[in-house]
Design a protein around this motif. Structure first.
Motif, PDB file in Angstrom:
ATOM      1  N   LEU A   1      46.268  13.945  -7.778  1.00 47.18           N
ATOM      2  CA  LEU A   1      45.687  14.436  -9.152  1.00 47.18           C
ATOM      3  C   LEU A   1      44.711  14.723  -9.292  1.00 47.18           C
ATOM      4  O   LEU A   1      43.820  15.501  -9.174  1.00 47.18           O
ATOM      5  CB  LEU A   1      46.051  14.336 -10.435  1.00 47.18           C
ATOM      6  CG  LEU A   1      48.013  15.141 -10.399  1.00 47.18           C
ATOM      7  CD1 LEU A   1      48.699  13.728 -12.246  1.00 47.18           C
ATOM      8  CD2 LEU A   1      48.233  16.514 -10.562  1.00 47.18           C
ATOM      9  N   ALA A   2      43.629  13.549  -8.144  1.00 43.71           N
ATOM     10  CA  ALA A   2      42.381  13.340  -8.427  1.00 43.71           C
ATOM     11  C   ALA A   2      41.756  14.159  -7.898  1.00 43.71           C
ATOM     12  O   ALA A   2      40.983  15.634  -7.526  1.00 43.71           O
ATOM     13  CB  ALA A   2      42.057  12.032  -8.001  1.00 43.71           C
ATOM     14  N   GLY A   3      41.926  14.417  -6.843  1.00 42.16           N
ATOM     15  CA  GLY A   3      42.040  16.021  -5.133  1.00 42.16           C
ATOM     16  C   GLY A   3      41.874  17.169  -6.185  1.00 42.16           C
ATOM     17  O   GLY A   3      41.497  17.897  -5.674  1.00 42.16           O
ATOM     18  N   LYS A   4      43.359  17.507  -7.001  1.00 47.30           N
ATOM     19  CA  LYS A   4      42.643  18.745  -7.590  1.00 47.30           C
ATOM     20  C   LYS A   4      42.146  18.987  -8.766  1.00 47.30           C
ATOM     21  O   LYS A   4      41.095  20.113  -9.060  1.00 47.30           O
ATOM     22  CB  LYS A   4      44.016  19.659  -7.916  1.00 47.30           C
ATOM     23  CG  LYS A   4      44.131  19.906  -9.022  1.00 47.30           C
ATOM     24  CD  LYS A   4      46.201  20.069  -9.921  1.00 47.30           C
ATOM     25  CE  LYS A   4      46.052  21.487 -10.536  1.00 47.30           C
ATOM     26  NZ  LYS A   4      47.395  21.151 -11.423  1.00 47.30           N
ATOM     27  N   HIS A   5      41.930  17.592  -9.372  1.00 50.86           N
ATOM     28  CA  HIS A   5      40.434  18.074 -10.596  1.00 50.86           C
ATOM     29  C   HIS A   5      39.848  17.542 -10.299  1.00 50.86           C
ATOM     30  O   HIS A   5      38.069  18.200 -11.246  1.00 50.86           O
ATOM     31  CB  HIS A   5      41.457  17.310 -11.459  1.00 50.86           C
ATOM     32  CG  HIS A   5      42.576  18.056 -12.722  1.00 50.86           C
ATOM     33  ND1 HIS A   5      42.454  19.117 -12.821  1.00 50.86           N
ATOM     34  CD2 HIS A   5      43.640  17.710 -11.986  1.00 50.86           C
ATOM     35  CE1 HIS A   5      44.303  19.341 -13.748  1.00 50.86           C
ATOM     36  NE2 HIS A   5      44.732  18.713 -12.934  1.00 50.86           N
ATOM     37  N   LEU A   6      39.110  16.726  -9.337  1.00 50.86           N
ATOM     38  CA  LEU A   6      38.082  15.723  -9.147  1.00 50.86           C
ATOM     39  C   LEU A   6      37.628  16.269  -8.347  1.00 50.86           C
ATOM     40  O   LEU A   6      36.059  15.612  -7.239  1.00 50.86           O
ATOM     41  CB  LEU A   6      38.423  14.678  -9.357  1.00 50.86           C
ATOM     42  CG  LEU A   6      38.710  13.939 -10.509  1.00 50.86           C
ATOM     43  CD1 LEU A   6      38.731  12.209 -10.598  1.00 50.86           C
ATOM     44  CD2 LEU A   6      38.098  14.294 -11.887  1.00 50.86           C
ATOM     45  N   GLY A   7      38.068  16.996  -7.009  1.00 53.27           N
ATOM     46  CA  GLY A   7      36.972  17.845  -6.359  1.00 53.27           C
ATOM     47  C   GLY A   7      35.838  17.445  -5.852  1.00 53.27           C
ATOM     48  O   GLY A   7      35.092  17.720  -4.324  1.00 53.27           O
ATOM     49  N   ASP A   8      34.626  17.789  -6.331  1.00 58.95           N
ATOM     50  CA  ASP A   8      33.708  18.195  -6.371  1.00 58.95           C
ATOM     51  C   ASP A   8      32.993  16.350  -6.994  1.00 58.95           C
ATOM     52  O   ASP A   8      31.824  16.898  -6.393  1.00 58.95           O
ATOM     53  CB  ASP A   8      32.746  18.924  -6.939  1.00 58.95           C
ATOM     54  CG  ASP A   8      33.001  18.923  -9.254  1.00 58.95           C
ATOM     55  OD1 ASP A   8      34.330  18.046  -9.032  1.00 58.95           O
ATOM     56  OD2 ASP A   8      32.555  20.035  -8.843  1.00 58.95           O
ATOM     57  N   LEU A   9      33.697  15.913  -7.070  1.00 58.08           N
ATOM     58  CA  LEU A   9      33.173  14.552  -7.239  1.00 58.08           C
ATOM     59  C   LEU A   9      33.148  13.332  -6.463  1.00 58.08           C
ATOM     60  O   LEU A   9      34.126  13.730  -5.113  1.00 58.08           O
ATOM     61  CB  LEU A   9      33.365  14.022  -8.689  1.00 58.08           C
ATOM     62  CG  LEU A   9      33.679  14.719  -9.854  1.00 58.08           C
ATOM     63  CD1 LEU A   9      34.042  13.521 -10.896  1.00 58.08           C
ATOM     64  CD2 LEU A   9      32.107  14.740 -10.576  1.00 58.08           C
ATOM     65  N   ASP A  10      32.482  12.306  -6.157  1.00 59.39           N
ATOM     66  CA  ASP A  10      32.908  11.062  -5.741  1.00 59.39           C
ATOM     67  C   ASP A  10      33.674  10.370  -5.999  1.00 59.39           C
ATOM     68  O   ASP A  10      33.632   9.637  -7.079  1.00 59.39           O
ATOM     69  CB  ASP A  10      31.559  10.753  -4.709  1.00 59.39           C
ATOM     70  CG  ASP A  10      31.571   8.817  -4.696  1.00 59.39           C
ATOM     71  OD1 ASP A  10      32.761   8.710  -3.928  1.00 59.39           O
ATOM     72  OD2 ASP A  10      31.072   7.871  -5.114  1.00 59.39           O
ATOM     73  N   TRP A  11      34.983   9.939  -5.714  1.00 65.41           N
ATOM     74  CA  TRP A  11      35.858   9.502  -6.300  1.00 65.41           C
ATOM     75  C   TRP A  11      36.632   8.311  -5.528  1.00 65.41           C
ATOM     76  O   TRP A  11      37.035   8.592  -4.032  1.00 65.41           O
ATOM     77  CB  TRP A  11      36.684   9.912  -7.280  1.00 65.41           C
ATOM     78  CG  TRP A  11      37.632  11.260  -6.407  1.00 65.41           C
ATOM     79  CD1 TRP A  11      36.981  12.754  -6.030  1.00 65.41           C
ATOM     80  CD2 TRP A  11      38.994  11.216  -5.109  1.00 65.41           C
ATOM     81  NE1 TRP A  11      38.217  13.226  -5.170  1.00 65.41           N
ATOM     82  CE2 TRP A  11      38.996  11.996  -5.145  1.00 65.41           C
ATOM     83  CE3 TRP A  11      39.714   9.847  -5.928  1.00 65.41           C
ATOM     84  CZ2 TRP A  11      40.373  11.676  -4.882  1.00 65.41           C
ATOM     85  CZ3 TRP A  11      40.931  10.206  -4.615  1.00 65.41           C
ATOM     86  CH2 TRP A  11      40.938  11.537  -4.106  1.00 65.41           C
ATOM     87  N   HIS A  12      37.425   6.947  -5.829  1.00 61.93           N
ATOM     88  CA  HIS A  12      38.039   6.527  -5.682  1.00 61.93           C
ATOM     89  C   HIS A  12      38.765   5.932  -6.169  1.00 61.93           C
ATOM     90  O   HIS A  12      38.709   6.143  -7.478  1.00 61.93           O
ATOM     91  CB  HIS A  12      38.021   5.437  -4.367  1.00 61.93           C
ATOM     92  CG  HIS A  12      36.898   4.349  -5.200  1.00 61.93           C
ATOM     93  ND1 HIS A  12      35.233   4.522  -5.083  1.00 61.93           N
ATOM     94  CD2 HIS A  12      37.230   3.361  -5.364  1.00 61.93           C
ATOM     95  CE1 HIS A  12      35.506   3.201  -6.277  1.00 61.93           C
ATOM     96  NE2 HIS A  12      35.804   2.760  -6.117  1.00 61.93           N
ATOM     97  N   VAL A  13      39.978   4.768  -5.759  1.00 59.85           N
ATOM     98  CA  VAL A  13      41.400   3.953  -6.640  1.00 59.85           C
ATOM     99  C   VAL A  13      41.302   2.887  -6.657  1.00 59.85           C
ATOM    100  O   VAL A  13      41.183   2.674  -5.239  1.00 59.85           O
ATOM    101  CB  VAL A  13      42.882   5.439  -5.799  1.00 59.85           C
ATOM    102  CG1 VAL A  13      43.558   4.159  -7.283  1.00 59.85           C
ATOM    103  CG2 VAL A  13      42.271   6.757  -6.545  1.00 59.85           C
TER     104      VAL A  13
END
Length: 410
Positions: free
Chosen positions: A226-238
């Motif tokens: 879901l992070a890949g779907k909704h936050l694709g243009d952000l730098d993110w990690h879990v």
């Protein structure tokens, strides 16, 4: 994923080497003790993140009260960053390379603006929380006020730190041992969308280890999808949190639970782990005990293979339904969150905050899986197992103590 900088780059660099970043949550009132803790963590050996956990007076905005405590030598349960003098705060961070050893400020406040302003004065750009996750469980501040305060806080941090600003949502930990993971995953994604809406470009999504390893693994894989779907243009990690419920009393049991959380983090692709020590059920851990926990976790994660991805788990279906229903309500994420809680589309079980309907309840299966016993008005898909009786106080205590009994019995 976009090019990263600051905290995001540090975590990404560890991930490129298949290293799990490990972090404790220590906080001490004096700059000398807090600096000693940071130095010990920095020198622990594994890939680590430092933590400055703030005190409860600062969390609730009682800055003058924290200042009086400093002046009188009163014991505090964390570092009063806002109320310490400039000289004390400078001593705390003097000569510290925050690119090589990032430090996160953890606080628990529904109104974080002054905390963020103070952080920025000393070059600190990494924090955590959220408008829901630091309001509903911990405060009596109205949710609307917390949403507005966090919107301002995000803008303060984004404007002052630029690309170095990073926020971790606490949404995946909120009453975690009492919430089926679909709700935790949804809250984590929604709070990160809120951060992005107000200028934050680097985020981390949290999830708290619960009581069934396979359900936890499904939850983390769903969170990543879901992070890949909704936050694709952000730098993110879990980031995974080692179990936050009633902890095992035995050293062997506590160590086994910590190791299981580290293996879970590694196998599910988490980039960072918040650890617990072997004395969590007894007292506040020492610096040495925190360092030992970091080393145990790093060793347990080493060489653990990744799990295969499951496209359509029950957790993914539930979280997707809650996210989509919430985002459809209003034009902004903040307004959508407020409306979702007003209508009961989002509803945290056993949470007594005035802006939470508290109509949902949960139950725990014999295998440790958390299920909905009552869904209230949440638009959840039909689950594979039937709803179960909510039970009484003894059933709730059983849920809270499940992992303590499971690991102490070994």
């Amino acid at each position: 994923m976009p090019r990263t900088s600051g905290f995001g780059a540090y975590v990404a660099g560890a991930g490129a080497r298949d290293e799990l970043v490990v972090q404790s949550r220590m906080g001490f009132a004096s700059p000398e003790a807090m600096r000693a803790g940071l130095d010990a963590v920095r020198d622990a050996g594994p890939r680590v993140v430092g933590t400055i956990t703030l005190d409860s007076f600062t969390r609730t905005g009682q800055f003058l009260r924290a200042g009086r405590a400093i002046a009188s030598g009163e014991s505090l349960n964390g570092y009063p960053l806002v109320s310490h003098s400039a000289a004390n705060n400078s001593l705390l961070l003097r000569g510290m390379d925050l690119d090589a050893f990032p430090v996160q400020v953890r606080h628990g406040s529904p109104e974080p603006q002054e905390i963020f302003r103070t952080m920025l004065r000393y070059g600190l750009t990494v924090s955590e929380g959220g408008p829901v996750s630091y309001c509903l469980p911990y405060s009596r501040v109205p949710l609307r006020r917390s949403i507005d305060a966090w919107a301002e806080g995000c803008r303060i941090l984004a404007d002052g730190a630029r690309d170095a600003a990073h926020l971790e949502t606490f949404g995946g930990c909120m009453l975690g041992q009492l919430c089926p993971p679909g709700l935790l995953v949804a809250l984590s994604v929604l709070e990160c969308l809120f951060f992005a809406e107000h200028g934050i470009r680097s985020v981390s999504l949290s999830y708290a280890q619960q009581t069934n390893p396979q359900q936890d693994r499904d939850a983390i894989l769903a969170l990543r999808a879901l992070a890949g779907k909704h936050l694709g243009d952000l730098d993110w990690h879990v980031v995974l949190y080692t179990f936050m419920g009633v902890y095992p009393k035995s050293t062997d049991g506590a160590t086994a639970l910590l190791r299981e959380s580290a293996a879970l983090a590694a196998s599910s692709g988490c980039e960072r782990l918040i650890v617990k020590t072997t004395v969590e059920s007894q007292r506040i851990p020492t610096i040495a005990e925190n360092v030992a926990a970091l080393r145990i976790a790093a060793a347990a994660a080493y060489g653990v293979p990744r799990s295969a991805h499951r496209e359509r788990s029950e957790v993914l279906r539930e979280a997707s339904a809650l996210i989509d229903a919430t985002l459809s309500l209003k034009a902004t994420v903040g307004d959508s969150l407020h409306e979702a809680f007003r209508r009961g589309i989002l509803d945290v079980p056993y949470c007594l905050h005035q802006d939470n309907r508290n109509r949902t309840r949960t139950s725990i299966d014999d295998d440790g899986s958390l299920r909905w016993a009552s869904r209230g008005d949440m638009p959840l898909p039909v689950q594979s197992a039937p709803e179960q009786p909510a039970g009484a106080a003894d059933r709730l205590l059983q849920m809270l103590s499940y992992n303590q009994h499971r690991f102490d019995a070994r």
